[in-house]
Design a protein around this motif. Structure first.
Motif, PDB file in Angstrom:
ATOM      1  N   ILE A  41      32.406  29.660  41.030  1.00 20.77           N
ATOM      2  CA  ILE A  41      33.641  29.194  41.063  1.00 20.77           C
ATOM      3  C   ILE A  41      34.975  29.707  42.170  1.00 20.77           C
ATOM      4  CG2 ILE A  41      34.530  26.884  41.014  1.00 20.77           C
ATOM      5  CD1 ILE A  41      32.242  26.512  38.992  1.00 20.77           C
ATOM      6  N   GLY A  42      34.914  30.256  43.250  1.00 24.12           N
ATOM      7  CA  GLY A  42      36.627  30.099  42.973  1.00 24.12           C
ATOM      8  C   GLY A  42      36.472  31.550  44.214  1.00 24.12           C
ATOM      9  N   ILE A  68      38.041  33.760  40.589  1.00 22.27           N
ATOM     10  CA  ILE A  68      36.318  33.437  40.630  1.00 22.27           C
ATOM     11  C   ILE A  68      35.797  33.203  39.253  1.00 22.27           C
ATOM     12  CG2 ILE A  68      34.183  34.665  41.384  1.00 22.27           C
ATOM     13  CD1 ILE A  68      36.192  36.543  43.220  1.00 22.27           C
ATOM     14  N   ARG A  69      35.357  32.990  38.487  1.00 21.52           N
ATOM     15  CA  ARG A  69      34.479  32.484  37.021  1.00 21.52           C
ATOM     16  C   ARG A  69      33.235  32.154  37.983  1.00 21.52           C
ATOM     17  NH1 ARG A  69      39.631  33.256  36.505  1.00 21.52           N
ATOM     18  NH2 ARG A  69      41.100  31.649  35.282  1.00 21.52           N
ATOM     19  N   VAL A  70      32.620  32.840  36.770  1.00 20.71           N
ATOM     20  CA  VAL A  70      31.437  32.689  36.826  1.00 20.71           C
ATOM     21  C   VAL A  70      30.785  32.101  35.349  1.00 20.71           C
ATOM     22  CG1 VAL A  70      29.362  34.305  36.864  1.00 20.71           C
ATOM     23  CG2 VAL A  70      31.155  35.188  38.245  1.00 20.71           C
ATOM     24  N   HIS A  71      29.362  31.385  35.856  1.00 19.83           N
ATOM     25  CA  HIS A  71      28.929  30.459  34.958  1.00 19.83           C
ATOM     26  C   HIS A  71      27.509  30.741  34.989  1.00 19.83           C
ATOM     27  CE1 HIS A  71      32.933  28.438  33.738  1.00 19.83           C
ATOM     28  NE2 HIS A  71      32.925  28.448  35.073  1.00 19.83           N
ATOM     29  N   SER A  72      26.907  30.797  33.904  1.00 20.96           N
ATOM     30  CA  SER A  72      25.422  31.127  33.756  1.00 20.96           C
ATOM     31  C   SER A  72      24.649  29.202  33.070  1.00 20.96           C
ATOM     32  CB  SER A  72      24.940  31.835  33.251  1.00 20.96           C
ATOM     33  OG  SER A  72      25.146  31.983  32.539  1.00 20.96           O
ATOM     34  N   GLN A 110      35.650  40.488  34.353  1.00 25.27           N
ATOM     35  CA  GLN A 110      37.349  40.576  33.917  1.00 25.27           C
ATOM     36  C   GLN A 110      38.011  40.526  35.544  1.00 25.27           C
ATOM     37  OE1 GLN A 110      37.870  43.482  30.458  1.00 25.27           O
ATOM     38  NE2 GLN A 110      36.756  42.091  29.386  1.00 25.27           N
ATOM     39  N   LEU A 111      37.392  41.444  35.780  1.00 33.90           N
ATOM     40  CA  LEU A 111      38.353  42.055  37.545  1.00 33.90           C
ATOM     41  C   LEU A 111      38.373  40.418  38.027  1.00 33.90           C
ATOM     42  CD1 LEU A 111      40.197  43.874  39.576  1.00 33.90           C
ATOM     43  CD2 LEU A 111      37.556  44.281  40.152  1.00 33.90           C
ATOM     44  N   ILE A 112      37.459  39.856  38.704  1.00 36.27           N
ATOM     45  CA  ILE A 112      36.904  39.044  39.912  1.00 36.27           C
ATOM     46  C   ILE A 112      38.216  37.733  38.202  1.00 36.27           C
ATOM     47  CG2 ILE A 112      35.109  39.539  40.994  1.00 36.27           C
ATOM     48  CD1 ILE A 112      33.444  38.306  38.843  1.00 36.27           C
ATOM     49  N   SER A 113      38.363  37.286  37.489  1.00 35.65           N
ATOM     50  CA  SER A 113      38.911  36.241  36.977  1.00 35.65           C
ATOM     51  C   SER A 113      40.225  36.969  37.283  1.00 35.65           C
ATOM     52  CB  SER A 113      38.676  36.231  35.615  1.00 35.65           C
ATOM     53  OG  SER A 113      39.405  36.338  34.550  1.00 35.65           O
ATOM     54  N   ALA A 114      40.502  37.843  37.081  1.00 40.83           N
ATOM     55  CA  ALA A 114      42.222  38.050  37.915  1.00 40.83           C
ATOM     56  C   ALA A 114      42.326  37.939  39.182  1.00 40.83           C
ATOM     57  CB  ALA A 114      42.486  39.388  37.830  1.00 40.83           C
TER      58      ALA A 114
END
Ligand SMILES: Cc1cc2nc3c(=O)[nH]c(=O)nc-3n(C[C@H](O)[C@H](O)[C@H](O)COP(=O)(O)O)c2cc1C
Length: 396
Positions: free
Chosen positions: A221-222, A153-157, A146-150
């Motif tokens: 990503i990002g 940065i989006r993380v997928h798996s 949640q912190l890095i999404s702000a």
């Protein structure tokens, strides 16, 4: 500095994660945390335990009115199954000790654990070595995501392989579009046809009393360039990611980008050349580096893969030796997963979230959420001035 400590036994009253060092004033989305916990419980091939548990994180410190306070956040995940195990797992002394487990499972922590801690009941080590603990890591990792999404940065798996069935990895630019398909797949694989083949492979292993491992990919990503460091081995982002993914039970191999596949090819085929475009500034022709050069993010998607060995608890019981009688006996069996690669891919996403949040905090500070966001935005502006606009660096 972000620090995370977990506690709890598989069949004890609860699991716990203490997350220390997140910025104060950060919005905490409990539904988001619980969604990731639910994803960890899913996946074809998981055992009956997942039907008993409905994991949910309870903040018992560090959160007030939906926002983080300056102190550590503590998240509790209760074990519903404790109700059935209380007599065997209660903290209070019991009149009679439950029958001990004495035949170690090959591939599990049983043998090394009883020797190391001088135990006579394997349960005393298996309860903590169990990957049930990954629920607390996922709760902690969800907060970090949640912190890095702000800051964009989006993380997928997703799952790339289960046993002998392997799917082609999708391009990182496709992952946002494929997110729903990954969640809907019974094995978290974006390829529908390969998903079906993976389910068949798991069903066959189940019938045969066997288990399967596989490979999962995590893609971030990002990420702006410059997270991590080349100056010390333990500050390198790739070393931190590898340690975090290897910290997941049963993961026995980690690759960054092309990883082992790059080792046998000439440099001219492996290194990602530079290009320049009017719209995006600096660009790369490929991403074999997996978004990391010199232990630092280079602005391309971060690609981390984990290889998970097959689950060590088999219904087709392997040979063991009784710890006391020294007779050759079948290894201990208790309710278990047949395949947990889909779950491990969710844990992998959480672990990458933890490492990237730590690296972002290192760069942008953690005293306050506002200052963290301002610092990340200022860094983005500074990068743009130097000609890096970030084709995939999408600001929040
Ligand atoms: C999500 C997940 C679920 C797992 N479920 C089981 C299980 O049900 N039974 C089992 O024996 N091992 C399971 N494992 C693997 C063991 O926890 C692991 O093999 C064991 O702790 C020994 O550690 P090592 O394999 O890293 O040496 C699981 C691992 C993960 C990541």
């Amino acid at each position: 500095m972000l620090r995370i400590l977990t506690s709890g036994e598989s069949h004890g009253p609860a699991l716990c994660a203490i997350i220390d060092g997140l910025p104060a004033g950060m919005p905490v989305d409990l539904n988001g945390i619980n969604h990731l916990l639910a994803l960890r419980q899913r996946g074809h091939g998981r055992g009956k335990r997942q039907q008993i548990e409905h994991d949910a994180a309870e903040p018992i410190s560090g959160v007030r009115l939906g926002q983080s306070l300056p102190g550590p956040i503590t998240l509790l995940v209760r074990n519903r199954d404790y109700a059935a195990w209380q007599g065997r797992m209660q903290p209070e002394p019991a009149a009679e000790r439950p029958t001990p487990i004495t035949s170690p499972r090959p591939g599990h922590a049983d043998f090394a654990g009883v020797l190391k801690h001088d135990l006579s009941d394997i349960r005393d080590i298996l309860e903590r070595s169990s990957a049930r603990n990954t629920a607390s890591l996922v709760a902690a990792g969800a907060l970090c995501l949640q912190l890095i999404s702000a800051i964009g940065i989006r993380v997928h798996s997703y799952v790339r392989a289960i046993g002998p069935v392997e799917a082609d990895p999708p391009d990182a630019s496709e992952l946002a579009r494929l997110a729903a398909a990954i969640e809907e797949s019974p094995v978290r694989c974006p390829d529908t046809e390969r998903s079906r083949a993976m389910v068949v492979a798991i069903d066959r292993a189940t019938e045969e009393g066997d288990t399967l491992g596989g490979i999962f990919d995590v893609v971030a990503i990002g990420c702006p360039p410059g997270l991590g460091s080349c100056t010390q081995w333990d500050r390198r982002l790739d070393s931190r990611l590898a340690a975090a993914i290897m910290g997941i039970q049963a993961v026995k191999g980690v690759e960054i980008g092309a990883g082992f596949r790059g080792a046998g090819r000439p440099g001219s085929e492996v290194h990602d050349e530079f290009e320049i475009s009017d719209e995006h500034g600096f660009l790369r022709t490929g991403n074999n580096a997996g978004g990391i050069e010199g232990g630092m993010t280079n602005g391309e998607p971060i690609l981390v893969s984990g290889a998970m060995k097959p689950i060590p608890t088999l219904r087709k019981r392997l040979a063991s030796v009784n710890l006391f009688s020294r007779e050759v006996v079948p290894a201990h069996y208790e309710r278990s997963d047949v395949c947990a690669v889909p779950a491990a891919s969710v844990v992998g996403m959480a672990m990458v979230g933890i490492v990237l949040a730590d690296a972002a905090i290192e760069r942008f500070g953690a005293d306050s959420y506002g200052a963290f966001l301002r610092s990340a935005a200022a860094w983005r502006e500074a990068l743009a001035e130097r000609g890096y606009t970030g084709a995939r660096w999408s600001p929040a």
